[in-house]
Scaffold this motif. Structure first.
Motif, PDB file in Angstrom:
ATOM      1  N   VAL A  21       0.808  -1.298  -0.043  1.00 11.97           N
ATOM      2  CA  VAL A  21       0.172   0.108  -0.105  1.00 11.97           C
ATOM      3  C   VAL A  21       0.940   1.421   0.044  1.00 11.97           C
ATOM      4  N   VAL A  22       1.900   1.398   0.951  1.00 14.34           N
ATOM      5  CA  VAL A  22       2.904   2.511   0.757  1.00 14.34           C
ATOM      6  C   VAL A  22       3.341   2.627  -0.339  1.00 14.34           C
ATOM      7  N   GLY A  23       3.964   1.522  -0.965  1.00 16.71           N
ATOM      8  CA  GLY A  23       4.574   1.438  -2.269  1.00 16.71           C
ATOM      9  C   GLY A  23       3.867   2.002  -3.308  1.00 16.71           C
ATOM     10  N   GLY A  28       2.404   6.862  -6.741  1.00 21.42           N
ATOM     11  CA  GLY A  28       1.692   7.832  -7.373  1.00 21.42           C
ATOM     12  C   GLY A  28       2.109   9.236  -7.062  1.00 21.42           C
ATOM     13  N   LEU A  29       2.771   9.089  -5.693  1.00 21.53           N
ATOM     14  CA  LEU A  29       3.517  10.612  -5.668  1.00 21.53           C
ATOM     15  C   LEU A  29       4.471  10.946  -6.556  1.00 21.53           C
ATOM     16  N   VAL A  30       5.103  10.102  -6.599  1.00 25.57           N
ATOM     17  CA  VAL A  30       6.417  10.241  -7.744  1.00 25.57           C
ATOM     18  C   VAL A  30       6.103  10.677  -9.008  1.00 25.57           C
ATOM     19  N   ASN A  72       8.341  10.201 -19.187  1.00 22.14           N
ATOM     20  CA  ASN A  72       7.832  10.485 -18.063  1.00 22.14           C
ATOM     21  C   ASN A  72       7.980   9.287 -16.759  1.00 22.14           C
ATOM     22  N   GLN A  73       7.732   8.016 -17.592  1.00 26.22           N
ATOM     23  CA  GLN A  73       8.021   6.775 -16.991  1.00 26.22           C
ATOM     24  C   GLN A  73       9.388   6.465 -16.669  1.00 26.22           C
ATOM     25  N   LEU A  74      10.293   6.721 -17.285  1.00 25.89           N
ATOM     26  CA  LEU A  74      11.683   6.599 -16.948  1.00 25.89           C
ATOM     27  C   LEU A  74      12.119   7.255 -15.933  1.00 25.89           C
ATOM     28  N   ILE A  80      12.222   6.605  -8.263  1.00 22.89           N
ATOM     29  CA  ILE A  80      11.956   5.374  -7.125  1.00 22.89           C
ATOM     30  C   ILE A  80      13.024   4.506  -6.978  1.00 22.89           C
ATOM     31  N   ALA A  81      13.794   4.176  -7.786  1.00 23.84           N
ATOM     32  CA  ALA A  81      15.071   3.489  -7.704  1.00 23.84           C
ATOM     33  C   ALA A  81      16.050   3.934  -7.098  1.00 23.84           C
TER      34      ALA A  81
END
Length: 141
Positions: A21-23, A28-30, A72-74, A80-81
């Protein structure tokens, strides 16, 4: 049925559910950070007309290639990484190294089979080879 109930109430399962859930929320935040702040900033610096990379496309024989959405996805993946690396992987590897340092002081390698055995062992538990102890190798007076 009681085994299934025990499985569901296990601490690891609850922790895993919280992590998912946190992930998902963090993802979404990122994505919002990239879409609403980073890409407009890049567009402002480079002089682009459209601040949203997802609008960048090119067409070949009627096929639409949305390379801006890929950018955008990259960017989201890279953020995140890097956060996972700096806040999870790096601290955990330092913690494991800290605990392994104490482990090395209490174990040695068997000269025959190279298994880790206690320092005070006189015989290897894995290959049963007799070992020389520190007292036996010291010269007698």
């Amino acid at each position: 049925m009681s085994g299934f109930k025990k499985f569901l109430m296990r601490g690891n399962l609850v922790e895993l559910a919280v992590a998912v859930v946190v992930g998902a929320t963090f993802s979404g935040l990122v994505q919002a950070l990239v879409k609403d702040l980073i890409t407009p900033l890049i567009a402002a610096v480079t002089g682009g007309k459209e601040p949203d990379f997802s609008q960048y496309v090119f067409t070949v024989n009627g096929a639409k290639f949305m390379y801006g959405d890929f950018i955008n996805q990259l960017l989201s993946f890279m953020i995140i990484a890097s956060v996972i690396y700096w806040l999870v992987v790096l601290p955990m590897s330092r913690l494991i190294t800290f605990f392994d340092r104490n482990k090395e002081a209490t174990e040695k390698k068997c000269p025959e089979c190279l298994s880790n055995i206690p320092v005070a062992a006189r015989r290897c538990a894995f290959c049963t080879a007799e070992l020389q102890t520190e007292a036996a190798t010291a010269p007698s007076a």
